[in-house]
Design a protein around this motif. Structure first.
Motif, PDB file in Angstrom:
ATOM      1  N   VAL A 113      10.112   6.918  -1.357  1.00  0.00           N
ATOM      2  CA  VAL A 113      10.520   5.576  -1.769  1.00  0.00           C
ATOM      3  C   VAL A 113      10.748   4.691  -0.551  1.00  0.00           C
ATOM      4  O   VAL A 113      10.436   3.497  -0.560  1.00  0.00           O
ATOM      5  CB  VAL A 113      11.746   5.638  -2.708  1.00  0.00           C
ATOM      6  CG1 VAL A 113      13.033   5.912  -1.946  1.00  0.00           C
ATOM      7  CG2 VAL A 113      11.862   4.357  -3.518  1.00  0.00           C
ATOM      8  N   THR A 114      11.266   5.286   0.504  1.00  0.00           N
ATOM      9  CA  THR A 114      11.517   4.501   1.707  1.00  0.00           C
ATOM     10  C   THR A 114      10.206   4.077   2.366  1.00  0.00           C
ATOM     11  O   THR A 114      10.077   2.967   2.890  1.00  0.00           O
ATOM     12  CB  THR A 114      12.380   5.297   2.711  1.00  0.00           C
ATOM     13  OG1 THR A 114      13.548   5.743   2.032  1.00  0.00           O
ATOM     14  CG2 THR A 114      12.780   4.439   3.893  1.00  0.00           C
ATOM     15  N   THR A 115       9.228   4.954   2.311  1.00  0.00           N
ATOM     16  CA  THR A 115       7.903   4.604   2.836  1.00  0.00           C
ATOM     17  C   THR A 115       7.317   3.411   2.083  1.00  0.00           C
ATOM     18  O   THR A 115       6.777   2.478   2.690  1.00  0.00           O
ATOM     19  CB  THR A 115       6.957   5.823   2.731  1.00  0.00           C
ATOM     20  OG1 THR A 115       7.517   6.902   3.485  1.00  0.00           O
ATOM     21  CG2 THR A 115       5.581   5.485   3.276  1.00  0.00           C
ATOM     22  N   HIS A 116       7.466   3.428   0.759  1.00  0.00           N
ATOM     23  CA  HIS A 116       6.972   2.285  -0.015  1.00  0.00           C
ATOM     24  C   HIS A 116       7.691   1.000   0.369  1.00  0.00           C
ATOM     25  O   HIS A 116       7.065  -0.041   0.581  1.00  0.00           O
ATOM     26  CB  HIS A 116       7.182   2.539  -1.516  1.00  0.00           C
ATOM     27  CG  HIS A 116       6.279   3.579  -2.076  1.00  0.00           C
ATOM     28  ND1 HIS A 116       4.948   3.673  -1.745  1.00  0.00           N
ATOM     29  CD2 HIS A 116       6.503   4.580  -2.960  1.00  0.00           C
ATOM     30  CE1 HIS A 116       4.402   4.689  -2.398  1.00  0.00           C
ATOM     31  NE2 HIS A 116       5.325   5.264  -3.134  1.00  0.00           N
ATOM     32  N   VAL A 117       9.001   1.100   0.421  1.00  0.00           N
ATOM     33  CA  VAL A 117       9.773  -0.097   0.739  1.00  0.00           C
ATOM     34  C   VAL A 117       9.417  -0.598   2.141  1.00  0.00           C
ATOM     35  O   VAL A 117       9.314  -1.812   2.374  1.00  0.00           O
ATOM     36  CB  VAL A 117      11.280   0.182   0.587  1.00  0.00           C
ATOM     37  CG1 VAL A 117      12.109  -0.934   1.216  1.00  0.00           C
ATOM     38  CG2 VAL A 117      11.612   0.319  -0.898  1.00  0.00           C
ATOM     39  N   ALA A 118       9.197   0.354   3.043  1.00  0.00           N
ATOM     40  CA  ALA A 118       8.834  -0.045   4.405  1.00  0.00           C
ATOM     41  C   ALA A 118       7.527  -0.843   4.402  1.00  0.00           C
ATOM     42  O   ALA A 118       7.360  -1.782   5.177  1.00  0.00           O
ATOM     43  CB  ALA A 118       8.686   1.192   5.297  1.00  0.00           C
ATOM     44  N   GLN A 119       6.616  -0.485   3.511  1.00  0.00           N
ATOM     45  CA  GLN A 119       5.328  -1.180   3.461  1.00  0.00           C
ATOM     46  C   GLN A 119       5.412  -2.503   2.706  1.00  0.00           C
ATOM     47  O   GLN A 119       4.721  -3.463   3.042  1.00  0.00           O
ATOM     48  CB  GLN A 119       4.275  -0.301   2.759  1.00  0.00           C
ATOM     49  CG  GLN A 119       3.867   0.907   3.572  1.00  0.00           C
ATOM     50  CD  GLN A 119       2.991   1.846   2.755  1.00  0.00           C
ATOM     51  OE1 GLN A 119       3.011   1.812   1.531  1.00  0.00           O
ATOM     52  NE2 GLN A 119       2.243   2.685   3.434  1.00  0.00           N
ATOM     53  N   ILE A 120       6.250  -2.517   1.661  1.00  0.00           N
ATOM     54  CA  ILE A 120       6.222  -3.643   0.728  1.00  0.00           C
ATOM     55  C   ILE A 120       7.243  -4.729   1.086  1.00  0.00           C
ATOM     56  O   ILE A 120       6.947  -5.922   1.032  1.00  0.00           O
ATOM     57  CB  ILE A 120       6.464  -3.142  -0.710  1.00  0.00           C
ATOM     58  CG1 ILE A 120       5.325  -2.192  -1.130  1.00  0.00           C
ATOM     59  CG2 ILE A 120       6.542  -4.322  -1.679  1.00  0.00           C
ATOM     60  CD1 ILE A 120       5.622  -1.390  -2.379  1.00  0.00           C
ATOM     61  N   VAL A 121       8.440  -4.300   1.426  1.00  0.00           N
ATOM     62  CA  VAL A 121       9.491  -5.287   1.681  1.00  0.00           C
ATOM     63  C   VAL A 121       9.309  -5.903   3.068  1.00  0.00           C
ATOM     64  O   VAL A 121       9.193  -5.184   4.067  1.00  0.00           O
ATOM     65  CB  VAL A 121      10.883  -4.628   1.560  1.00  0.00           C
ATOM     66  CG1 VAL A 121      11.963  -5.556   2.111  1.00  0.00           C
ATOM     67  CG2 VAL A 121      11.171  -4.285   0.104  1.00  0.00           C
ATOM     68  N   ARG A 122       9.265  -7.227   3.094  1.00  0.00           N
ATOM     69  CA  ARG A 122       9.053  -7.917   4.360  1.00  0.00           C
ATOM     70  C   ARG A 122      10.245  -8.789   4.725  1.00  0.00           C
ATOM     71  O   ARG A 122      10.551  -8.974   5.890  1.00  0.00           O
ATOM     72  CB  ARG A 122       7.821  -8.852   4.258  1.00  0.00           C
ATOM     73  CG  ARG A 122       6.553  -8.200   3.773  1.00  0.00           C
ATOM     74  CD  ARG A 122       5.550  -8.076   4.911  1.00  0.00           C
ATOM     75  NE  ARG A 122       5.963  -7.045   5.844  1.00  0.00           N
ATOM     76  CZ  ARG A 122       5.363  -5.862   5.928  1.00  0.00           C
ATOM     77  NH1 ARG A 122       4.329  -5.583   5.172  1.00  0.00           N
ATOM     78  NH2 ARG A 122       5.796  -4.975   6.785  1.00  0.00           N
ATOM     79  N   SER A 123      10.858  -9.348   3.691  1.00  0.00           N
ATOM     80  CA  SER A 123      11.812 -10.426   3.927  1.00  0.00           C
ATOM     81  C   SER A 123      13.138 -10.124   3.250  1.00  0.00           C
ATOM     82  O   SER A 123      13.194  -9.357   2.285  1.00  0.00           O
ATOM     83  CB  SER A 123      11.230 -11.724   3.333  1.00  0.00           C
ATOM     84  OG  SER A 123      12.259 -12.615   2.958  1.00  0.00           O
ATOM     85  N   TYR A 124      14.196 -10.766   3.744  1.00  0.00           N
ATOM     86  CA  TYR A 124      15.493 -10.643   3.078  1.00  0.00           C
ATOM     87  C   TYR A 124      15.400 -11.132   1.637  1.00  0.00           C
ATOM     88  O   TYR A 124      16.196 -10.758   0.796  1.00  0.00           O
ATOM     89  CB  TYR A 124      16.557 -11.418   3.861  1.00  0.00           C
ATOM     90  CG  TYR A 124      16.370 -12.920   3.842  1.00  0.00           C
ATOM     91  CD1 TYR A 124      17.015 -13.695   2.879  1.00  0.00           C
ATOM     92  CD2 TYR A 124      15.546 -13.550   4.770  1.00  0.00           C
ATOM     93  CE1 TYR A 124      16.839 -15.071   2.848  1.00  0.00           C
ATOM     94  CE2 TYR A 124      15.358 -14.916   4.748  1.00  0.00           C
ATOM     95  CZ  TYR A 124      16.008 -15.673   3.780  1.00  0.00           C
ATOM     96  OH  TYR A 124      15.824 -17.037   3.731  1.00  0.00           O
TER      97      TYR A 124
END
Length: 548
Positions: A113-124
């Motif tokens: 899940v963290t890998t996904h978030v690392a790829q997808i989440v860019r901004s606050y």
RNA sequence: CGGGGAGUGGCGCAGUCUGGUAGCGCACCCGGCUGGGGGCCGGGCGGUCGCAGGUUCAAAUCCUGUCUCCCCGACCA
């Protein structure tokens, strides 16, 4: 409406010979689960209904706090596990595919899940997030036991919060506590939330949800307003009278606290117990606790800030059984060792000596025990099943897996995470443990396999009437299991009580004569007023709603 | 990983010590009697005794190896 005559519900008169735990015996006997291998279980239709009712409750409450359900695979590449530092865990199943690529079977899903978030989440602006799924977890347990209480493969709901900072994490954590409190209230279990160790997950803080029952593998320390896993529990030791002895004491062959205390006629709490350990950075460390206390390995590890092992005989500074303070080397004292005089080993065979322990630094490393005090109240220690576990992870995973976002000033920041697990199988098993009687299971109404068990005695008018009543009840919104089997009443009642649906309606000759089905509430096996065969469904619903 | 125990029809067990070709209860199938708390009578089906090797005229039984499962502890969410 399910008809028992065509249902795969293999009830057994006898429990498996090797079963010990109540839930293990009854879930097998009631036809809910069947074993495949050590720590590997199939859920049969009735058992799966229970499991899925628990799942439905959890899903509703997760959605209610803004959780978004997704699904991640069990089989995943080993690489993120190496990056997170969890690849070395013994319980992690590791394998290779045909191209010799390293894979693991996930035991939780932080890495993915963290890998996904690392790829997808860019901004606050993309935060906060609550993501969850129900997925099979694989763990190579050293010792599976007690039916579905501790298995090598099980389904877990795990959710993960992603926030911009510690304050955001606190909010996500708080929401999960609220959701979990509601979940456990709804399951009808007796439960409590306790402080816990962070264990292999790492992180900043943790709580566990526990269900007290004798088959539990955890121990919980309880006092009014206090509940903690004994792994982390702290309490005030009972006071001990001042020691009257002086000087050297001849204690031939007395290597146990008990023997020395008895010989000298003093309280075991007047003795000092030495616990020599070895750590990587400090070497030999001698830990002293009061004679009546035991070391808590987890608290000691946490206090030392590194792993330790008990010292071997040839590493000691004196003879085993007669160790005492030497004033040299690394010596630490437990909090309960208040300044004063104690009987300690004299560091030579067959002698103890009274020592004056000064004030100074203390660490809290002893295991609490019944009778210790919290806010003046004595604690009790009881066994409990761990049903759920929530962690403040902080940046434990976002850092190695590079889950970052840009804040308003365009600076890169680490995402703050929390992790929240819950085990539906354990909830089901805990319910069995807590509410079973000598006749079988007595489900809480919220997670029973069926709401109402309609038992038809006789195959003619009785069966037709039972079926009609069951249909009315289903139309009124409850689920019904109809026992339409051509068996004798005793067997049908025995099976019904084994299976444990909260409400049983019996339709036999008497019912046809009186126009009323007989009613038994499973919990307590209590008889209630009859229900009219015609138009009785609303009364059934009302009664069902009043049940635990 | 340490300690203890167990593998014989679907379930629970006996038989193993003392070798002679497998038995009991329940369940299941057929027939009958019963019919409100696991009922009764009669007749049946079903197991190469975890697996492999060895000893022997002959192995569930003796020997060796191996696999599996359970319990206690260690460990573990």
């Amino acid at each position: 409406m399910h008809r028992q005559s065509s249902l795969l519900l293999p009830t057994e008169r006898q429990a498996p010979a090797d079963a010990e735990a109540i839930s293990h015996k009854l879930m097998v006997r009631a036809g809910l689960i069947r074993q495949v291998g050590s720590g590997l279980w199939s859920w049969l239709p009735a058992g799966w209904r229970v499991h899925e009712r628990v799942v439905a409750i959890v899903r509703e409450e997760m959605d209610a706090i803004g959780g978004q359900e997704l699904l991640m695979p069990v089989l995943v590449p080993a690489e993120p596990w190496k990056r997170s530092g969890r690849y070395g865990i013994d319980e992690l199943f590791k394998l290779r595919d045909r191209r010799d690529a390293e894979l693991v079977l996930s035991m939780t899903h932080e890495e993915v899940v963290t890998t996904h978030v690392a790829q997808i989440v860019r901004s606050y602006r993309d935060l906060p997030l609550i993501l969850y799924h129900f997925q099979t977890k694989e763990r190579d347990e050293p010792r599976p036991r007690a039916g579905v209480l501790r298995t090598r493969e099980f389904i877990m709901k795990d959710s993960y919060t992603f926030d911009r900072d510690a304050a955001g994490l606190e909010e996500g954590y708080r929401r999960h506590i609220a959701a979990y409190d509601r979940i456990f209230d709804r399951t009808g279990l007796e439960w409590y939330r306790v402080e816990s160790d962070v264990g292999m997950m790492g992180g900043l803080g943790a709580h566990e949800y526990m269900a007290p029952c004798p088959a539990g593998e955890n121990e919980v320390a309880l006092a009014p307003g206090y509940a903690a896993n004994v792994e982390v529990a702290s309490a005030q030791a009972r006071p001990v009278a001042e020691l009257r002895l002086e000087g050297e004491l001849h204690t031939p062959g007395m290597t146990t606290i008990e023997a020395v205390a008895t010989h000298l006629g003093v309280d075991t709490g007047n003795l000092l117990k030495a616990f020599p350990v070895v750590t990587e950075t400090r070497g030999l460390v001698t830990v002293f606790v009061r004679g009546d206390h035991r070391i808590n390995d987890i608290k000691l590890r946490n206090a030392l800030g590194e792993p330790f092992r008990p010292a071997e005989a040839d590493e000691l500074r004196g003879p085993a059984g007669f160790l005492g303070p030497t004033g040299t080397g690394v010596e630490v004292y437990d909090e309960a060792v208040t300044p004063g005089r104690y009987v300690a080993g004299a560091n030579r065979p067959d002698y103890h000596v009274v020592v004056e322990v000064p004030g100074g630094e203390r660490i809290d490393v002893r295991a609490v025990q019944p009778g210790d005090l919290v806010d003046g109240h004595p604690i009790t220690v009881e066994p409990a099943i761990e049903l759920a576990n929530i962690f403040k992870l902080g940046t434990r995973y976002s850092e190695p897996l590079r889950a970052t976002y840009l804040d308003e000033e365009g600076r890169e920041q680490l995402v703050w995470m929390g992790s929240y697990g819950i085990g539906p199988a354990r909830i089901a098993a805990a319910a069995v443990e807590q509410f079973a009687d000598e006749h079988g299971i007595a489900w809480p109404r919220s997670i029973a396999p069926w709401d109402v068990h309609v038992v038809a005695l006789g195959q003619e008018g009785e069966l037709a009437a039972a079926q009609a009543l069951g249909a009315d009840i289903e139309a009124a919104g409850l689920s019904v299991l109809l026992d339409d089997r051509p068996l004798r009443p005793g067997e049908k009642f025995a099976d019904a009580e084994l299976l444990g649906c909260p409400l049983r309606l019996t339709v036999g000759r008497r019912a046809l004569e009186s126009g009323q089905a007989e009613v038994q509430v499973r919990r307590g096996r209590e008889s209630r007023d009859g229900i009219p065969l015609q138009g009785g469904a609303p009364a059934v619903v009302e009664l069902w709603r009043s049940l635990p």
